[in-house]
Design an enzyme around this catalytic site. Structure first.
Site, PDB file in Angstrom:
ATOM      1  N   THR A   1       0.862  -1.173   0.000  1.00 23.08           N
ATOM      2  CA  THR A   1       0.000   0.000   0.000  1.00 23.08           C
ATOM      3  C   THR A   1       0.898   1.222   0.000  1.00 23.08           C
ATOM      4  O   THR A   1       1.976   1.199   0.595  1.00 23.08           O
ATOM      5  CB  THR A   1      -0.923   0.024   1.228  1.00 23.08           C
ATOM      6  OG1 THR A   1      -1.481   1.349   1.379  1.00 23.08           O
ATOM      7  CG2 THR A   1      -0.190  -0.316   2.494  1.00 23.08           C
TER       8      THR A   1
ATOM      9  N   CYS B   1      -2.128   4.883  -5.221  1.00 15.85           N
ATOM     10  CA  CYS B   1      -2.895   4.030  -4.323  1.00 15.85           C
ATOM     11  C   CYS B   1      -3.003   2.695  -5.028  1.00 15.85           C
ATOM     12  O   CYS B   1      -3.317   2.651  -6.224  1.00 15.85           O
ATOM     13  CB  CYS B   1      -4.272   4.611  -4.029  1.00 15.85           C
ATOM     14  SG  CYS B   1      -5.353   3.470  -3.149  1.00 15.85           S
TER      15      CYS B   1
END
Length: 239
Positions: free
Chosen positions: A83, A197
């Site tokens: 992430t 992202c």
């Protein structure tokens, strides 16, 4: 072949893509029925997201260090945090383990610089767009000028990630919204856009912007494969 350790579950949607990309790349490189040696420690994103929005970054740092240490203890030779946002505590995680932590911004920045670009835009969670841990690293290590969307657009980008993408929801109206945000960034001079992202790649693709898109999920995963397959000794040639 080195063992790749993945800190995942943030969200599991993107972690599944990490696993697929890594294994497909290893099979393409080695042929036959080869696959990657990897470990996945998957966290509960409900807990992670609640702490993020409460601003409990100390607890999140502890969570990330614990996950990375579990992977190291399990035999990982390199660790990835799957992430972008949780790289806010990457330095603390790297200090907490003895094996390398492969930073997602480094994998991204290296490719952008290799392509000769200088000014790029970043879209991702509000945490990634608004805090300096990501943009500053790209500027300091790779000499990149990084711009982000205006405030209203940042809220839109962030909301779509948490309300839809982390749940695996792909909404055509949200794709249109992202296209508009990216068009604004290109109009401001961005030569490319970083999909900062790991879920954004579920929603947008090459044709959605007038400038190149850099998918951090794929770049991070492929950098891990390169590290895992790097030959350190003749013995490693015999996989």
């Amino acid at each position: 072949m080195k063992t790749i350790g993945l800190v995942g579950g943030m969200s599991w949607e993107s972690s599944a893509h990490y696993y697929r990309i890594i294994n497909q790349a290893v099979q393409a490189r080695l042929g036959g029925v080869h696959s990657a040696r990897c470990l996945l420690y998957s966290l509960d994103f409900g807990d992670i997201a609640a702490k993020q929005h409460a601003g409990d970054w100390d607890a999140l740092t502890a969570d990330m260090i614990d996950a990375a240490q579990r992977l190291e203890q399990g035999g990982a030779d390199v660790v990835l945090i799957c992430t972008n946002t949780m790289h806010l505590m990457a330095d603390a995680v790297a200090a907490g383990i003895r094996v390398p932590l492969l930073h997602i911004a480094d994998a991204t920045g290296a490719r952008i610089r290799a392509d000769g670009l200088e000014k790029v835009a970043l879209i991702g969670t509000a945490f990634t767009m608004e805090q300096p841990f990501y943009t500053a690293r790209l500027a300091e290590r790779f000499g990149l000028e990084v711009i982000v969307p205006e405030a209203d657009d940042r809220r839109t980008v962030h909301a779509i990630i948490y309300d839809e993408l982390v749940k695996g929801v792909v909404n055509p109206a949200s794709r249109v919204a992202y296209r508009e945000v990216m068009a604004q960034l290109a109009a401001r001079g961005a030569q490319a856009i970083i999909l900062g992202c790991t879920e954004i790649m579920l929603l947008v693709e090459k044709g959605d912007a007038s400038v190149p898109l850099y998918d951090t999920t794929t770049l991070h995963a492929m950098a891990a494969v390169e590290m895992a397959l790097a030959v350190d000794s003749p013995k490693e040639l015999r996989l």
